[in-house]
Design a protein around this motif. Structure first.
Motif, PDB file in Angstrom:
ATOM      1  N   LYS A 203       0.430  -0.982   0.116  1.00 30.86           N
ATOM      2  CA  LYS A 203       0.180   0.119   0.531  1.00 30.86           C
ATOM      3  C   LYS A 203       0.403   1.232  -0.253  1.00 30.86           C
ATOM      4  N   VAL A 204      -0.177   2.011  -0.922  1.00 31.16           N
ATOM      5  CA  VAL A 204       1.256   3.495   0.095  1.00 31.16           C
ATOM      6  C   VAL A 204      -0.106   4.517  -0.382  1.00 31.16           C
ATOM      7  N   VAL A 205       0.262   5.125   0.902  1.00 30.86           N
ATOM      8  CA  VAL A 205      -0.648   6.405   1.754  1.00 30.86           C
ATOM      9  C   VAL A 205       0.476   7.495   2.039  1.00 30.86           C
ATOM     10  N   VAL A 206      -0.895   8.596   1.552  1.00 28.66           N
ATOM     11  CA  VAL A 206       0.211   9.981   0.900  1.00 28.66           C
ATOM     12  C   VAL A 206      -1.279  10.849   1.880  1.00 28.66           C
ATOM     13  N   VAL A 207      -0.359  11.615   2.990  1.00 30.87           N
ATOM     14  CA  VAL A 207      -0.664  12.429   3.787  1.00 30.87           C
ATOM     15  C   VAL A 207      -0.352  14.135   3.357  1.00 30.87           C
ATOM     16  N   ASP A 208      -0.872  15.093   3.015  1.00 28.04           N
ATOM     17  CA  ASP A 208      -1.096  16.051   2.000  1.00 28.04           C
ATOM     18  C   ASP A 208      -2.508  17.213   1.571  1.00 28.04           C
ATOM     19  N   PRO A 209      -2.104  18.194   2.276  1.00 28.56           N
ATOM     20  CA  PRO A 209      -3.704  18.990   2.354  1.00 28.56           C
ATOM     21  C   PRO A 209      -4.011  19.036   1.079  1.00 28.56           C
ATOM     22  N   ARG A 210      -3.198  18.664  -0.341  1.00 27.98           N
ATOM     23  CA  ARG A 210      -3.827  18.739  -1.735  1.00 27.98           C
ATOM     24  C   ARG A 210      -3.818  17.833  -1.872  1.00 27.98           C
ATOM     25  N   ARG A 211      -5.169  17.253  -2.561  1.00 28.23           N
ATOM     26  CA  ARG A 211      -4.892  15.521  -3.321  1.00 28.23           C
ATOM     27  C   ARG A 211      -3.845  15.927  -4.067  1.00 28.23           C
ATOM     28  N   SER A 212      -2.616  15.881  -4.745  1.00 25.82           N
ATOM     29  CA  SER A 212      -1.869  15.549  -4.690  1.00 25.82           C
ATOM     30  C   SER A 212      -1.622  14.334  -6.009  1.00 25.82           C
ATOM     31  N   GLU A 213      -0.565  14.550  -7.370  1.00 23.02           N
ATOM     32  CA  GLU A 213      -0.543  13.663  -8.053  1.00 23.02           C
ATOM     33  C   GLU A 213      -0.012  12.643  -7.188  1.00 23.02           C
ATOM     34  N   THR A 214       0.690  12.451  -6.632  1.00 18.52           N
ATOM     35  CA  THR A 214       0.454  11.085  -6.124  1.00 18.52           C
ATOM     36  C   THR A 214      -0.691  10.820  -5.588  1.00 18.52           C
ATOM     37  N   ALA A 215      -1.340  11.380  -4.715  1.00 23.80           N
ATOM     38  CA  ALA A 215      -1.490  10.807  -3.689  1.00 23.80           C
ATOM     39  C   ALA A 215      -3.099  11.035  -4.525  1.00 23.80           C
ATOM     40  N   ALA A 216      -2.902  11.183  -5.586  1.00 22.70           N
ATOM     41  CA  ALA A 216      -4.607  10.192  -6.357  1.00 22.70           C
ATOM     42  C   ALA A 216      -3.666   8.817  -7.087  1.00 22.70           C
ATOM     43  N   MET A 217      -2.599   8.798  -7.057  1.00 24.32           N
ATOM     44  CA  MET A 217      -2.777   6.749  -7.227  1.00 24.32           C
ATOM     45  C   MET A 217      -2.863   6.592  -5.730  1.00 24.32           C
ATOM     46  N   ALA A 218      -2.597   7.549  -4.638  1.00 26.90           N
ATOM     47  CA  ALA A 218      -2.374   6.285  -3.647  1.00 26.90           C
ATOM     48  C   ALA A 218      -3.766   5.496  -3.410  1.00 26.90           C
ATOM     49  N   ASP A 219      -3.054   4.035  -2.595  1.00 26.98           N
ATOM     50  CA  ASP A 219      -4.387   3.962  -1.916  1.00 26.98           C
ATOM     51  C   ASP A 219      -5.096   4.734  -1.140  1.00 26.98           C
ATOM     52  N   GLN A 220      -4.745   5.369  -0.047  1.00 27.26           N
ATOM     53  CA  GLN A 220      -5.273   6.216   1.207  1.00 27.26           C
ATOM     54  C   GLN A 220      -4.645   7.154   0.784  1.00 27.26           C
ATOM     55  N   HIS A 221      -5.831   8.327   0.776  1.00 34.10           N
ATOM     56  CA  HIS A 221      -5.168   9.888   0.684  1.00 34.10           C
ATOM     57  C   HIS A 221      -5.441  10.703   1.860  1.00 34.10           C
ATOM     58  N   LEU A 222      -4.833  10.892   3.149  1.00 34.73           N
ATOM     59  CA  LEU A 222      -5.205  12.087   4.402  1.00 34.73           C
ATOM     60  C   LEU A 222      -5.264  12.738   3.744  1.00 34.73           C
ATOM     61  N   PHE A 223      -5.972  14.408   4.263  1.00 37.71           N
ATOM     62  CA  PHE A 223      -5.701  15.234   3.966  1.00 37.71           C
ATOM     63  C   PHE A 223      -5.597  15.857   5.637  1.00 37.71           C
ATOM     64  N   VAL A 224      -4.041  16.476   5.319  1.00 35.58           N
ATOM     65  CA  VAL A 224      -4.239  17.268   7.192  1.00 35.58           C
ATOM     66  C   VAL A 224      -3.603  18.483   7.012  1.00 35.58           C
ATOM     67  N   ARG A 225      -3.934  19.209   8.279  1.00 30.76           N
ATOM     68  CA  ARG A 225      -3.778  20.912   8.156  1.00 30.76           C
ATOM     69  C   ARG A 225      -2.844  21.465   8.059  1.00 30.76           C
ATOM     70  N   PRO A 226      -2.072  22.144   6.954  1.00 32.61           N
ATOM     71  CA  PRO A 226      -0.505  22.589   7.244  1.00 32.61           C
ATOM     72  C   PRO A 226      -0.129  22.821   8.456  1.00 32.61           C
ATOM     73  N   GLY A 227       1.404  22.108   8.361  1.00 39.19           N
ATOM     74  CA  GLY A 227       1.870  22.388   9.676  1.00 39.19           C
ATOM     75  C   GLY A 227       1.397  21.386  10.934  1.00 39.19           C
ATOM     76  N   GLY A 228       0.593  21.086  10.998  1.00 37.87           N
ATOM     77  CA  GLY A 228      -0.779  19.387  12.119  1.00 37.87           C
ATOM     78  C   GLY A 228       0.155  18.259  12.138  1.00 37.87           C
ATOM     79  N   ASP A 229       1.253  17.972  10.671  1.00 34.20           N
ATOM     80  CA  ASP A 229       1.778  16.507  10.996  1.00 34.20           C
ATOM     81  C   ASP A 229       2.405  15.921  12.587  1.00 34.20           C
ATOM     82  N   ALA A 230       3.309  16.894  12.590  1.00 32.91           N
ATOM     83  CA  ALA A 230       3.934  16.390  14.261  1.00 32.91           C
ATOM     84  C   ALA A 230       2.997  15.974  14.670  1.00 32.91           C
TER      85      ALA A 230
END
Ligand SMILES: Nc1nc2c(c(=O)[nH]1)N[C@H]1C(S)=C(S)[C@@H](COP(=O)(O)OP(=O)(O)OC[C@H]3O[C@@H](n4cnc5c(=O)[nH]c(N)nc54)[C@H](O)[C@@H]3O)O[C@H]1N2
Ligand SMILES: Nc1nc2c(c(=O)[nH]1)N[C@H]1C(S)=C(S)[C@@H](COP(=O)(O)OP(=O)(O)OC[C@H]3O[C@@H](n4cnc5c(=O)[nH]c(N)nc54)[C@H](O)[C@@H]3O)O[C@H]1N2
Ligand code: SF4
Ligand SMILES: [Mo]
Length: 701
Positions: A203-230
């Protein structure tokens, strides 16, 4: 007419793709007739992107400087090399004599690591200046990676790389390799390799505030608040501990109990409001990661250039460590390169001194570039009076570019080693242009170190050096000689970069004492590169910490948790700006090639349709974007790929400044994201700029 096929790598970005370049010689006039991916390159397997095809445009660009230029009043006039070197030496020596050594500052830009002559020789000159005012693009980029590795593993370059070819689960935060082609993960055909994870049931999981090109091909995409990753990462780590999902590591580790205690309150439920990811999804992410036979957590730009960049990278390391995936096949592994900077350089130092005005920490002898403008503008002893830029465009690439312009305007002297008269170099008194990429030979000391396999190759120049031109390294030798002569400083002899690489190869682990006996001559015989095998566990013997153990809980990092504790959940009207990259663009300097910028513009502000509607804005409209430090006007595009409350603007645009001599770029200028990013918004621990998560407002222009 004779045709010749050449094989060498493209080194415009980190992917180092093998190329096959055809040149045609007609009565001594050599032209490039085709540039293709090299299918025989075992690493890149024929992959190429549009930027490599534009290497011929760089070569032929009439705007590219081919001789040293001096600014006299408003005019640029050619000057001889020797005269230019003497002038630089005289002006810098005089300024240091009058105002002290630190009055001369240095900024080294991104191509400094993509051009080996800059790697091997810039210090030959810059070292003579003995200034503490050294800056580079590192502190608008990957400084948190280096600091984390320095503190945990004892060397800032001991960076564990995702074992993308063998992993079963890849968690990507703040990276969009489909656009960037990978970063601190040299991986020439990343899309294929990500799809291969999926093809083998992973599986590929992408965490990004934008559904990026990589997020679009991933098995799962989680939107995250910018600066909230920690917060998200803490929630994952806490879940791993509290749900008993950890696995023992073979590595010698100190401090894990302290880590456990430090994150004991960071439950998924407590972290959820800070990162805007539902608690159950945070927990499930931890469970999925731990359940995978092998897994790797990888964080890049989006989590480096934000307020908690170092905390993010620390927890990325810890998640890999406590699930047993650090230094493990299919997890994160360190390379064993043929020329090994980890073995041959010191581990670095941190916070030995601080910047004069705001007290920002040095790392490895450099200060955070966010402090550069204030060090020029703030009067007093130690004020910067002169600047040397090397392959950098800080006006477009560092925060609060307008303030930096004001500072550059007030300098007594500035010299730029660069190819263009651009947004930054237009302030220089002298511009010293080097040969172009294809006129240079090149060896990747940096990106072989970050590669997903152990690889090596030498790239020979395919075009002759034009008469009167100098390579970057020769410019530094010229400057060093002139400066040493002027100041009476001692200058040691030096060798051309290729000779240094030959020595590095022979002394390295595949060199004279090994079976492979690699040398420059061997690499000459292998123009498609040499594959030295998959990455393998090696971290324990390579650790450079005092006690040769992983330091899981460095004191400096634990101390930063106090700053994290002040992070608040978002207000209802929060609007944060983030950045993005496009495969046809390369930071600020590749917009002058028709081939890359043709078609519809790519520099618009992206905003969620609901955010447009609530402001009464419409798709395609010109908007004014304002931040604490400035405002710009730009076209807005509605995009359901954006998280609500977040807008995305690529950096490196804003070519409409007067005096820029890049005709095509000026014709499609865009606006600079860094006229909005804030020099006071930092990952305060490392000093890295927080270019993502910038509070803005958007209104009709
Ligand atoms: N808002 C925002 N800002 C960012 C980023 C972001 O994501 N968002 N990204 C950041 C990152 S990751 C980086 S690395 C920086 C880059 O920041 P910089 O390195 O400052 O900027 P570049 O656009 O890479 O500029 C490269 C310069 O080198 C010159 N050049 C190219 N090749 C050569 C060469 O071989 N020799 C010489 N002498 N000169 C050469 C070009 O003409 C250009 O002037 O930008 C950072 N800024
Ligand atoms: N085509 C192209 N390739 C490049 C470059 C280029 O300019 N153009 N630049 C090169 C350079 S210098 C570098 S350093 C690399 C960078 O390579 P990457 O690290 O892959 O950088 P980006 O492509 O900018 O992707 C960053 C992602 O982070 C997301 N992001 C922004 N803020 C946050 C946040 O707070 N949290 C999370 N989780 N995500 C966030 C953005 O939406 C974006 O999708 O690319 C290199 N390659
Ligand atoms: S991805 Fe493109 S720019 Fe990067 S090395 Fe490969 S061909 Fe060059
Ligand atoms: Mo970068």
């Amino acid at each position: 007419m004779t045709k010749t096929l050449h094989h060498r790598a493209c080194h415009l970005c980190e992917a180092i793709c093998g190329l096959t370049i055809e040149t045609t010689d007609t009565d001594g006039a050599v032209a490039i007739t085709s540039i293709k991916g090299d299918a025989q390159d075992s690493f890149s397997r024929g992959h190429i992107c549009p930027k490599a095809v534009a290497l011929q445009d760089i070569q032929n660009d009439p705007d590219r400087l081919r001789q040293p230029m001096r600014r006299v009043g408003g005019e640029w006039l050619p000057i001889e090399w020797d005269e230019a070197f003497a002038l630089v030496a005289e002006r810098l020596a005089a300024i240091q004599e009058r105002h002290g050594q630190n009055a001369v500052a240095v900024y080294q830009g991104n191509p400094s690591v993509h051009n080996y002559g800059l790697m091997t020789h810039s210090n030959y000159f810059l070292g003579l200046l003995k200034t503490r005012n050294r800056y580079s693009a590192t502190s608008v980029d990957q400084l948190p990676h280096h600091l984390t590795s320095h503190l945990m593993y004892g060397h800032g370059l001991l960076l564990p790389i995702p074992d993308i070819d063998h992993t079963d689960f890849m968690l990507i935060l703040g990276g969009n390799p489909l656009a960037s082609n990978g970063s601190i993960m040299t991986v020439p055909d990343v899309e294929k390799r990500l799809k291969a994870i999926q093809a083998r049931g992973g599986k590929v999981v992408v965490v990004d505030p934008r559904r990026s090109e990589t997020a679009a091909m991933a098995d799962q995409h989680l939107f995250v608040r910018p600066g909230g990753d920690a917060a998200l990462l803490f929630g994952v780590l806490n879940t791993l501990f509290s749900e008993g999902l950890t696995r023992d590591s073979h590595l010698p580790v100190d401090g894990l109990d302290e880590v456990r205690a430090a994150v004991a309150n960071f439950t998924a439920e407590a972290m959820s409001p800070l990162c805007a990811v539902p608690a159950e999804q945070i927990r499930q992410l931890a469970r999925d990661f731990a359940a995978a036979p092998s897994a790797v957590c990888y964080g890049r730009m989006g989590v480096s250039t934000q307020a908690f960049g170092t905390l993010c990278h620390w927890v990325v390391q810890l998640i890999n460590l406590v699930t047993g995936n650090l230094d493990r096949v299919g997890g994160a592994l360190c390379t064993e390169p043929a020329v090994d900077l980890v073995a041959t350089t010191s581990g670095g130092h941190f916070n030995k001194w601080q910047s004069r005005v705001s007290g920002r920490p040095e790392y490895g002898g450099e200060l955070p570039v966010s402090a550069l403008a204030e060090e020029m503008l703030t009067e007093g002893e130690g004020q910067i009076r002169a600047l040397i830029t090397v392959a950098g465009n800080p006006v477009l690439s560092t925060p609060n570019g307008r303030q930096l312009e004001q500072a550059l305007d007030g300098l007594e002297f500035m010299v730029s080693i660069d190819l263009y008269i651009n947004e930054t170099t237009r302030y220089a008194d002298l511009i010293l242009p080097s040969t172009s990429a294809l006129e240079n030979d090149h060896y990747d000391t940096t990106f072989n170190l970050f590669a997903v396999r152990n690889v090596t190759r030498f790239n020979r120049a395919i075009l002759a050096k034009p008469q009167g031109a100098l390579h970057d390294w020769e410019i530094f030798v010229g400057l060093a000689k002139a400066f040493a002569e002027k100041t009476g400083k001692e200058l040691k002899p030096t060798l051309p970069p290729a000779k240094m690489i030959d020595m590095g190869l022979r002394m390295g682990r595949y060199g004279d004492a090994s079976e492979q006996k690699l040398s420059l001559a061997t690499l000459f015989d292998h123009p498609h590169g040499i594959d030295l095998g998959a990455l393998k566990p090696n971290l324990a013997p390579r650790l450079k910490t005092d006690n040769q153990r992983v330091q899981a809980a460095p004191a400096a990092i634990l101390a930063d948790l106090a700053r994290f504790a002040a992070l608040q959940a978002p207000a209802a009207d929060e609007l944060l700006m983030i950045g993005r990259r496009h495969v046809r663009s390369n930071n600020s300097w590749m917009h002058n090639y028709h081939r890359l910028v043709k078609g519809k513009p790519r520099h618009q502000l992206l905003m969620h349709p609901d955010d447009l509607a609530s402001r009464g804005l419409s798709d395609g409209q010109l908007v004014r974007v304002s931040s604490r430090v400035g405002q710009i006007e730009v076209e807005v595009l509605g995009s359901a790929d954006m998280m609500k409350g977040v807008v995305s603007l690529p950096h490196g645009w804003g070519h409409a400044r007067p005096g820029v001599q890049m005709a095509i770029a000026s014709g499609q200028p865009g606006s600079s994201a860094n006229d909005l990013t804030d020099d006071c918004q930092l990952d305060e621990l490392s000093g890295n700029a927080a270019l993502n998560g910038v509070p803005v407002t958007v209104a009709a222009a």
